[in-house]
Design a protein around this motif. Structure first.
Motif, PDB file in Angstrom:
ATOM      1  N   PRO A  40       0.813  -1.227   0.000  1.00  0.00           N
ATOM      2  CA  PRO A  40       0.000   0.000   0.000  1.00  0.00           C
ATOM      3  C   PRO A  40       0.842   1.271   0.000  1.00  0.00           C
ATOM      4  O   PRO A  40       0.462   2.277  -0.629  1.00  0.00           O
ATOM      5  CB  PRO A  40      -0.814  -0.127   1.297  1.00  0.00           C
ATOM      6  N   ILE A  41       1.978   1.226   0.673  1.00  0.00           N
ATOM      7  CA  ILE A  41       2.872   2.387   0.717  1.00  0.00           C
ATOM      8  C   ILE A  41       3.530   2.578  -0.635  1.00  0.00           C
ATOM      9  O   ILE A  41       3.684   3.708  -1.128  1.00  0.00           O
ATOM     10  CB  ILE A  41       3.929   2.196   1.825  1.00  0.00           C
ATOM     11  N   VAL A  42       3.916   1.476  -1.270  1.00  0.00           N
ATOM     12  CA  VAL A  42       4.484   1.499  -2.615  1.00  0.00           C
ATOM     13  C   VAL A  42       3.508   2.124  -3.602  1.00  0.00           C
ATOM     14  O   VAL A  42       3.861   2.991  -4.406  1.00  0.00           O
ATOM     15  CB  VAL A  42       4.849   0.065  -3.056  1.00  0.00           C
ATOM     16  N   ASN A  43       2.256   1.689  -3.544  1.00  0.00           N
ATOM     17  CA  ASN A  43       1.244   2.211  -4.459  1.00  0.00           C
ATOM     18  C   ASN A  43       1.033   3.713  -4.261  1.00  0.00           C
ATOM     19  O   ASN A  43       0.879   4.464  -5.232  1.00  0.00           O
ATOM     20  CB  ASN A  43      -0.078   1.470  -4.263  1.00  0.00           C
ATOM     21  N   SER A  44       1.005   4.129  -3.015  1.00  0.00           N
ATOM     22  CA  SER A  44       0.804   5.551  -2.723  1.00  0.00           C
ATOM     23  C   SER A  44       1.971   6.399  -3.215  1.00  0.00           C
ATOM     24  O   SER A  44       1.779   7.487  -3.772  1.00  0.00           O
ATOM     25  CB  SER A  44       0.617   5.746  -1.218  1.00  0.00           C
ATOM     26  N   ALA A  45       3.194   5.885  -3.030  1.00  0.00           N
ATOM     27  CA  ALA A  45       4.389   6.630  -3.439  1.00  0.00           C
ATOM     28  C   ALA A  45       4.704   6.463  -4.916  1.00  0.00           C
ATOM     29  O   ALA A  45       5.541   7.193  -5.456  1.00  0.00           O
ATOM     30  CB  ALA A  45       5.590   6.173  -2.609  1.00  0.00           C
TER      31      ALA A  45
END
Length: 373
Positions: free
Chosen positions: A110-115
């Motif tokens: 989820p952090i990867v997708n957001s960034a």
């Protein structure tokens, strides 16, 4: 200690790119470097670092040196998520590389997708890294479904029918369990017993009692090397004489080191070529670079890290001097068997699939404490 990267303006890019300066590309990794899964992270990083260092001695990529920043997550999802945020927001890395494990990789996504940051070559075969398609995730290794299909196919062909599963009670273990169930259903068979262990635990007493009573011909293990070794040793003490099969994530070298004489006959599926092969040009190159870097011990996990670093660097090279994350993703998608060869290990990426390999083979630990293929 945190490392800070100073970003300088670059002509022709138009805006600062995280982790990229005129002289450096900064890459971040969260993996287990302590705790019961530490050998996996340590070995994977060794192979990757050896190749990055080798490239840097040749002048880097488009005159930039590759710098790998690593953080220890102890194979715990919460730590992996925290490390990911730090690597992106404070270390300002260009891409994330070589995460080790399913729960830790899942926590990062989820952090990867957001960034909108590339997430390259996680050491996991989980379907969650492959389905649905995610343009930021690139997988080098075959999936657990590929490995479990391979193991079950070989077992059934040899006449085995009584198969039990020992699995880690988390996303990794359940992913492997699902693959085994699917492979058996294709053959009108089912698992005769399952037993679990908690992540980062070696308390397998309850599992041993469940499995001993069922007397399976084969126990497929979907767990880390420490708990897998504990189960094998305690099952042997109880007089169990059947076979143990493992998927590659177990970390064959670490498992063998823990088991000692009890390692004989343990089967492990592998998703990279045999690290001691003399005729494979990729393996020969890996052995030369590793030994020059001071690593005398070769193993499957460091070879996987080496391959991952090599493909990562090829993506950087193809992206050109005006490096951005989007250019890097597009460049990786041009790597396929027609345009790139590793000399013994095929990678096939495209704009519709980032699952680079389906390579699986079987190894067994011999009486002499060496792997046989």
């Amino acid at each position: 200690m945190l490392a800070f990267v100073v970003l300088l303006p670059r002509i022709g890019i138009g805006a600062d790119v995280p982790g990229v300066t005129p002289t450096q590309i900064v890459v971040g990794q969260s993996a287990a470097f302590s705790g019961p899964a530490a050998e996996l992270g340590t070995q994977y990083r060794a192979g990757a670092q050896a190749y990055f260092d080798y490239v840097n001695t040749l002048g880097g990529i488009h005159k930039r040196q590759i710098r790998l920043i690593t953080r220890d997550d102890q194979y715990e999802a919460d730590y992996a998520a925290a490390n990911t945020r730090i690597l992106i927001s404070k270390e300002n890395v260009f891409a994330l590389f070589g995460y080790v494990g399913t729960p830790t990789s899942n926590a990062a996504v989820p952090i990867v997708n957001s960034a909108q940051i590339p997430f390259f070559a996680p050491l996991t075969g989980a379907s969650s890294m492959r389905e649905p398609f995610n343009r930021y995730i690139f997988n080098i290794r075959a999936g657990y479904n590929d490995e479990t299909e391979f193991l079950i196919d070989r077992s059934v062909r040899m006449g085995v029918r009584k198969i039990a599963v020992f699995y880690q009670n988390d996303a990794y273990g359940r992913a492997g369990l699902s693959g085994i169930e699917s492979a058996l259903r294709k053959r009108n068979l089912s698992i005769i017993e399952t037993a679990t262990v908690e992540r980062n635990s070696t308390d397998v007493r309850a599992a041993v009692q469940k499995l001993v009573n069922k007397k399976p011909e084969v126990i497929v293990q979907i767990s880390a090397y420490s708990s897998s070794a504990a189960l094998i040793q305690q099952m042997r003490e109880q007089g169990y004489s059947g076979q143990f099969y493992n998927v590659s994530f177990v970390g064959g070298q670490a498992l063998m080191d823990l088991l000692g004489k009890d390692a004989h006959g343990v089967v492990i599926s592998q998703v990279v070529p045999f690290p001691w092969g003399t005729s494979n040009p990729l393996v020969a190159e890996y052995a030369t670079v590793m030994r020059k870097a001071g690593y005398d011990s070769l193993n499957f996990s460091s070879l996987e890290g080496y391959i991952a670093a090599k493909v990562f660097v090829e993506g950087l090279r193809r992206a050109g001097p005006g490096l951005t994350r989007e250019k890097f993703i597009s460049a990786l998608e041009t790597i396929n068997t027609r345009t790139y060869t590793l000399g013994g290990f095929d990678i096939q990426f495209s704009h519709a699939s980032h699952n680079g390999s389906k390579f699986v083979e079987m190894t067994v630990i011999g009486k002499d404490g060496k792997f046989k293929n």
